[in-house]
Scaffold this active site. Structure first.
Site, PDB file in Angstrom:
ATOM      1  N   LYS A   1       5.454  -2.117   8.056  1.00  0.00           N
ATOM      2  CA  LYS A   1       6.570  -1.496   7.342  1.00  0.00           C
ATOM      3  C   LYS A   1       7.813  -2.348   7.544  1.00  0.00           C
ATOM      4  O   LYS A   1       8.178  -2.665   8.675  1.00  0.00           O
ATOM      5  CB  LYS A   1       6.795  -0.072   7.844  1.00  0.00           C
TER       6      LYS A   1
ATOM      7  N   VAL B   1       5.561  -0.560   2.649  1.00  0.00           N
ATOM      8  CA  VAL B   1       4.451  -0.681   3.597  1.00  0.00           C
ATOM      9  C   VAL B   1       3.422  -1.651   3.016  1.00  0.00           C
ATOM     10  O   VAL B   1       2.959  -1.470   1.883  1.00  0.00           O
ATOM     11  CB  VAL B   1       3.805   0.684   3.888  1.00  0.00           C
TER      12      VAL B   1
ATOM     13  N   ILE C   1       0.817  -1.220   0.000  1.00  0.00           N
ATOM     14  CA  ILE C   1       0.000   0.000   0.000  1.00  0.00           C
ATOM     15  C   ILE C   1       0.842   1.257   0.000  1.00  0.00           C
ATOM     16  O   ILE C   1       0.323   2.367  -0.095  1.00  0.00           O
ATOM     17  CB  ILE C   1      -0.953   0.032   1.212  1.00  0.00           C
ATOM     18  N   GLY C   2       2.167   1.103   0.066  1.00  0.00           N
ATOM     19  CA  GLY C   2       3.019   2.287   0.025  1.00  0.00           C
ATOM     20  C   GLY C   2       4.473   1.900  -0.039  1.00  0.00           C
ATOM     21  O   GLY C   2       4.862   0.781   0.303  1.00  0.00           O
ATOM     22  N   GLU C   3       5.271   2.846  -0.517  1.00  0.00           N
ATOM     23  CA  GLU C   3       6.695   2.594  -0.622  1.00  0.00           C
ATOM     24  C   GLU C   3       7.452   3.879  -0.357  1.00  0.00           C
ATOM     25  O   GLU C   3       7.136   4.927  -0.937  1.00  0.00           O
ATOM     26  CB  GLU C   3       7.052   2.084  -2.020  1.00  0.00           C
ATOM     27  N   GLY C   4       8.420   3.812   0.520  1.00  0.00           N
ATOM     28  CA  GLY C   4       9.277   4.954   0.784  1.00  0.00           C
ATOM     29  C   GLY C   4      10.665   4.708   0.273  1.00  0.00           C
ATOM     30  O   GLY C   4      10.943   3.729  -0.423  1.00  0.00           O
ATOM     31  N   GLY C   5      11.570   5.606   0.636  1.00  0.00           N
ATOM     32  CA  GLY C   5      12.932   5.489   0.139  1.00  0.00           C
ATOM     33  C   GLY C   5      13.655   4.291   0.695  1.00  0.00           C
ATOM     34  O   GLY C   5      14.572   3.774   0.067  1.00  0.00           O
TER      35      GLY C   5
ATOM     36  N   ASP D   1       8.136  16.478   8.437  1.00  0.00           N
ATOM     37  CA  ASP D   1       7.544  16.362   7.099  1.00  0.00           C
ATOM     38  C   ASP D   1       6.030  16.422   7.184  1.00  0.00           C
ATOM     39  O   ASP D   1       5.325  15.642   6.548  1.00  0.00           O
ATOM     40  CB  ASP D   1       8.001  15.070   6.415  1.00  0.00           C
TER      41      ASP D   1
END
Length: 862
Positions: free
Chosen positions: A100, A84, A76-80, A193
């Site tokens: 995560k 997730v 459902i999500g991706e960061g650096g 942020d």
């Protein structure tokens, strides 16, 4: 061609549900472009499921895999540095979580430290407005993971827009965010942020609740959250540029709670007016160095000046019109470049919002004199040489005056001599104050002197107590100085004080008292309070010639002001006769080049122009310009006024090329002489823009109107008469350009300002309300239009009894609305009243053909 940077900057502010489709659409089949966007998003840490299945594969995990007690469902999500997952837990309880997990190949000391920092930061907190950490551990492959509360909701800005929340509801949500962030601050954690996509609004027990997520770049304030310090990669932002404080771009390690306060200020700005302090287009168009410069140096406009959002929403326009004052000050305090001037924490900011909602005084306020002077000095180092010199003379004048006052009181035997010297010193002080006048300070910046003048006005009574005649002279000089820089409120206060002091000391019939009465009357005429001005000007014009003789300059000036009042009242024949007599007497007794002789010539030309004699007016205006320039130079304010008037007369004659060149020359010269926001400068902006509009150059006209509107907002002169007229003409031009939504917002703002500054029955208030009502008719909202137009109709006759056209237009507009609302009998009656007015004795003098046509067509339809 759209570049990767443009796509990246657009993508980082989208919700997680929208990013994937957005990147697919913008990149298409361009694999290289897509790879570059992926690189930027990954480096920035805000990629939200952009690469779908690819992210799962890259993580080394698949749906159905298990981590601890959780079964992975989907990415459902991706960061650096992490992916997730939505994951299900069956035992010991059943629930869905967000899990995560660190990406493979990123197990560097720095990244692991950063990941561990987020886990510990979240674990420290227990607040309903912050997503909870539930569990944590290490995968079989040795990669850290943690599970947290799954938050499914909309970004806070999207929630407010979609649900159409009013100002109070938006502030209540924002207050909850402040409380959540304050909880983090109390635990020693700065988010760094904060932005709408990291503040999601969900439904909890039937009410909206914002939840702060993604403390992925949080920083410990008082403790180490991991074994290593989290560093910023050189050239890489930690944060989102539009929400970053200046200290974040200077030194990412030197960040405290006030960085979050800055970001909350940006969020509040956006919630109130649907725009950010700096436009997305501005940041997209700028390179990295320019983005950093903007964040560090450029002062954003107040939110109340930004109007409706880009989609033209009337709801957000109404919200924006309600934020002048407290909310402007609160937002701008959050956005201070110097963090020492911001609120210390989110809790203090939340308390301010609570005070505002409760109607209590807030801590924030306009910058004080010292701060404004310091800001001025930073912007105008060279102009300070002039201002500092005049300031020094001003201070010396006050000190010497006070010394002489003390001597006069202590040495009664020398009283007469000392009073003579005091009179000389007060004259000197008066001459110093005239340094504020643009006629004297030609081209020099007078802002600092204006602030000193404001500060001196508060002290003069105490410092000159016991000498009312001297104090009155100084106050009259201060009144003229205030008037010369366009501060009519300050001028009125000083002139009124001068009258009271001179009446007490010298008597009500003394010429000095009558002069102060004339000065106050002229001021009231300038701000169009004609009923108040008339008895004052009539008294001065009658009594001063008797006291001083008919050829005395002071007596002639008093008669001239009365002649000008008659022109403004519409008594043009009387005004022309008075001006011609005065011109002859000025020329005979004081010469053709006397400044007031030339002013009288200019005023007579204005009367001729009002009477339709454009050729006669043009000849006299040209002569006035010639004499003014010969006597005082081209930069003298009166020369510029005459030049501007000449342009208007040339336009009346149809000599448009000459007229345009003349008014543009006047504007260019006034920019060199007058401070920003000065009424004369605003008038010239309006004239040039109107000239462009008359030539069909709508875009050029709008650009000039917008430039002028930004200036008056920036200088807090938006409620001056000339600024209000400019706003009305700007709104009318927006309507001509086919943008009724923006025109409506501009008219409504103008109506609010005019109501506050001038009262409900002033012609500008009524004009703005009437035009706003008509725009609602154009937009197909007759119910809303009726509120405006019926209120105008109730007040118009008493406010402008001699303006047949405007009174008729108010009736015809009200009739159209009644017709649209299905009230035929009421509509027919008021439409016929409008037609009767236009057909009466004065009808032929009024250019009202269009309104006659509208009324007749509406009656025919009925």
């Amino acid at each position: 061609m759209t570049g990767a940077k443009d796509i990246f900057l657009d993508a980082i502010d989208l919700s997680r549900a929208d990013v994937a489709a957005f990147v697919d659409e913008r990149c298409g089949d361009d694999a290289a472009l897509r790879a570059e966007v992926q690189r930027l998003l990954t480096a920035h840490g805000v990629s939200e499921d952009v690469f779908g299945r690819a992210a799962a594969v890259a993580s080394g995990l698949e749906p159905g895999d298990r981590i601890g007690p959780y079964e992975l469902v989907e990415v459902i999500g991706e960061g650096g540095f992490a992916v997730v997952w939505r994951a299900d837990q069956q035992k010991p309880i059943r629930r869905t979580v967000a899990l995560k997990v660190l990406k493979p190949g990123l197990e560097t000391r720095q990244v692991v430290a950063r990941f561990e920092a987020e886990r510990q930061a979240l674990a420290l907190m227990d607040h309903p407005g912050i997503a909870k950490v539930l569990d944590g551990g290490v995968t079989d492959a040795g990669r850290p993971w943690f599970s947290m509360e799954l938050v499914e909701g909309r970004p806070i800005t999207e929630h407010c827009e979609v649900d159409g929340l009013d100002k109070e509801a938006r502030l209540e949500l924002f207050l909850e965010v402040c409380r959540a962030v304050q909880h983090a601050h109390q635990k020693g954690v700065v988010h760094r942020d904060l932005k709408p996509s990291n503040i999601l609004v969900t439904r909890v027990d039937g009410r909206s609740m914002p939840k702060v997520i993604d403390f992925g770049i949080a920083k410990a304030i008082e403790r180490s959250l991991g074994t290593d310090t989290v560093l910023t990669v050189e050239g890489q932002f930690i944060g989102t540029p539009a929400y970053m404080s200046p200290e974040q771009v200077d030194d990412a390690l030197d960040v405290d709670t006030r960085a979050d306060v800055y970001a909350l200020g940006v969020l509040l700005y956006e919630l109130l007016c649907s725009k950010r302090p700096f436009e997305d287009e501005t940041l997209r168009a700028a390179g990295l160095a320019e983005v950093l410069r903007i964040i560090r140096e450029v002062e954003p406009p107040r939110p109340s000046t930004r109007g409706a959002d880009a989609r033209g929403s009337r709801t957000t326009s109404v919200v924006a019109r309600q934020i002048r004052g407290d909310l402007d000050w609160i937002v701008m305090r959050c956005l201070e470049k110097d963090r020492e001037r911001r609120y210390d924490s989110a809790g203090v900011l939340g308390n301010e919002i609570q005070r505002h909602l409760a109607g209590e005084p807030v801590l924030a306020g306009p910058p004080d004199l010292a701060y404004r002077a310091a800001k001025f000095a930073a912007r105008n180092r060279f102009a300070l040489l002039f201002a500092a010199t005049v300031s020094l003379v001003l201070v010396v004048g006050i000190v010497v005056s006070l010394t002489q006052l003390a001597r006069a009181r202590d040495a009664e035997r020398r009283k007469d001599v000392e009073l003579v010297r005091l009179a000389e010193l007060s004259s000197f002080f008066e001459s110093v104050l005239t340094g504020v006048d643009p006629a004297v300070a030609q081209g020099e910046d007078t802002q600092l002197m204006a602030m000193i003048l404001e500060d001196s006005a508060e002290r003069v009574g105490a410092e000159l107590s016991g000498q009312p005649d001297v104090e009155a002279t100084v106050r009259a000089a201060m009144g003229k100085a205030y008037l010369s820089i366009g501060n009519t409120d300050g001028a009125e206060e000083q002139f009124q004080s001068a009258i009271e002091l001179r009446s007490a000391a010298l008597g009500p019939e003394d010429p000095s008292t009558l002069e102060a009465i004339q000065q106050l009357g002229t001021l009231l005429m300038t701000v169009e309070r004609f009923d108040e001005a008339e008895p004052l000007l009539e008294r001065a014009a009658q009594e001063l010639p008797r006291a001083l003789g008919p050829s005395n300059e002071l007596a002639l000036r008093a008669e001239g002001e009365l002649a000008t009042l008659r022109r403004k009242q519409g008594a043009l024949d009387e005004s022309e006769a008075l001006h011609r007599d005065l011109l002859a007497r000025w020329t005979e007794h004081h010469g053709a080049t006397n400044p007031t002789t030339i002013k009288t010539l200019n005023n007579l030309a204005g009367v001729l122009e009002d009477k339709g004699d454009a050729a006669g007016a043009c000849e006299l205006f040209a002569r006035a310009v010639e004499l003014q320039r010969a006597s005082n130079g081209e930069l003298h304010p009166r020369a510029l006024i005459s030049l501007n008037n000449l342009g208007s007369a040339l336009a009346d004659l149809g000599r448009m090329d000459e007229a345009t060149a003349t008014v543009e020359e006047a504007l260019a010269l006034k920019k060199r002489v007058f401070a920003e926001g000065h009424p004369s400068l605003v008038l010239s902006y309006n004239n040039v823009a109107m000239m462009r509009r008359s030539l069909g150059q709508i875009d050029a006209a709008l650009a000039l109107f917008e430039e002028a509107a930004e200036m008056v907002d920036r200088t807090d002169t938006a409620a001056s008469l000339n600024a209000l007229r400019l706003r009305i003409n700007h709104a009318r031009t927006l309507s001509i350009a086919g943008d009724p939504e923006s025109a409506l917002g501009a008219y409504e703002l103008c109506a609010d300002l005019a109501l506050e500054r001038l009262g409900p029955d002033h012609q500008l208030t009524l004009l703005a309300e009437s035009e706003a009502g008509w725009q609602l008719v154009v937009l197909g909202a007759p119910d809303e239009a009726e509120v405006f137009l019926e209120n105008v109709l109730e007040r118009i006759d008493g406010a402008v009894p001699g303006d047949v056209s405007r009174r008729a237009a108010a009736r015809i507009r009200a009739g159209i609305v009644r017709k649209e609302l299905g009230k035929p009998e009421e509509a027919r009656a008021v439409l016929q009243e409008g037609l009767d007015l236009l057909s009466g004795p004065s009808g032929s003098k009024v250019p009202a053909g269009d309104w006659r046509l509208v009324a007749r067509q509406a009656l025919a339809e009925l």
